[in-house]
Design a protein around this motif. Structure first.
Motif, PDB file in Angstrom:
ATOM      1  N   LEU A   1      21.293 -16.846  14.660  1.00  0.00           N
ATOM      2  CA  LEU A   1      21.263 -17.332  16.053  1.00  0.00           C
ATOM      3  C   LEU A   1      22.271 -16.885  16.955  1.00  0.00           C
ATOM      4  O   LEU A   1      22.157 -17.399  18.283  1.00  0.00           O
ATOM      5  CB  LEU A   1      21.274 -18.908  16.098  1.00  0.00           C
TER       6      LEU A   1
ATOM      7  N   MET B   1      21.317 -25.725  18.268  1.00  0.00           N
ATOM      8  CA  MET B   1      21.884 -24.279  17.748  1.00  0.00           C
ATOM      9  C   MET B   1      23.262 -24.796  17.197  1.00  0.00           C
ATOM     10  O   MET B   1      23.748 -23.753  16.329  1.00  0.00           O
ATOM     11  CB  MET B   1      21.833 -23.291  18.868  1.00  0.00           C
TER      12      MET B   1
ATOM     13  N   PHE C   1      22.007 -17.590  21.141  1.00  0.00           N
ATOM     14  CA  PHE C   1      23.080 -18.478  21.677  1.00  0.00           C
ATOM     15  C   PHE C   1      23.938 -17.843  22.999  1.00  0.00           C
ATOM     16  O   PHE C   1      24.061 -18.553  23.998  1.00  0.00           O
ATOM     17  CB  PHE C   1      23.957 -18.880  20.790  1.00  0.00           C
TER      18      PHE C   1
END
Length: 243
Positions: free
Chosen positions: A195, A184, A199
């Motif tokens: 993301l 990530m 995350f």
């Protein structure tokens, strides 16, 4: 967002079906295997869109499986007399096996790709080599933890041996976090803002568990209670009751 939805549904499932899972675990193992199979099918035969695509994506990425394993971990941070521990403690072993089966939808396709590159492993980038090694270690640890959560096997094991094996969950959980960071962080640094929610979800989950598990360990030590590991522990009502 998929991670948050998956986590919510997993918690609801565990609470609603905990009795049924305890009574008929094999049925739910089969259902979990079918869900994993659906995820693997759509990995190689992508759905054009809609709800099916969203569901397949969540399964492929291991969101339900991770959420199930995380739930099992978090149950262990509650007091032994708490409502949460009494409700879900006796079924932690079964839930951990379900989580492990669901994770196959994520692990198998990726491992298949890595194995296809095995012949040229030394010519791969160091980052890919590390990913391959980490995937193998995680799959091995997951298998060991899942197998030793099977009641028929665990009741025949020496208690100390079982306890030591279950403690492998701590390096497993840590390596999962390393794995997540590995895939990530690069796109995030490149500007993949989509993301950020996922995350943030993982950071909160791991940070919260670290704090709460440390607190539980300290409190248990103060009153002289034994510590039986975290992920697949409490595989039977009798073992839960003795802690």
């Amino acid at each position: 967002m998929s991670q948050i939805v998956s986590a919510t549904l997993v918690v609801v499932f565990a609470v609603v079906f905990r009795g049924a899972v305890k009574q008929r675990p094999v049925l739910f193992y089969v259902l979990a295997a079918l869900v994993a199979a659906v995820g693997m099918y759509f990995t190689f035969n992508p759905s054009p869109g809609g709800m099916v695509r969203a569901l397949a994506y969540a399964i492929q990425k291991g969101h339900p499986g991770f959420s199930m394993l995380a739930l099992v971990m978090f149950v262990g941070v509650f007091d032994r007399k708490s409502v949460v521990r009494r409700a879900l403690g006796p079924v932690r072993g079964e839930l951990s096996i379900i989580g492990a089966i669901l994770m196959l939808a994520h692990a198998v396709p990726y491992l298949a790709n890595y194995l296809a590159m095995a012949g040229a492993v030394f010519s791969l980038k160091p980052s890919v080599q590390m990913s391959l090694a980490l995937a193998v270690v995680l799959l091995f640890l997951l298998g060991v933890l899942a197998v030793t959560s099977i009641k028929a096997l665990s009741v025949r094991m020496d208690a100390r041996t079982w306890k030591r094996i279950q403690r492998l969950v701590y390096p497993f959980f840590l390596l999962v976090f390393v794995h997540l960071l590995g895939y990530m962080l690069v796109p995030l640094r490149a500007g993949a803002t989509d993301l950020l929610v996922g995350f943030g979800f993982y950071v909160v989950i791991f940070a919260a568990y670290l704090v709460l598990r440390t607190r539980r360990f300290i409190l248990d030590r103060r009153v002289g209670l034994p510590e039986y590991g975290a992920a697949s522990a409490m595989i039977s009502t009798s073992k839960e009751a003795t802690q």
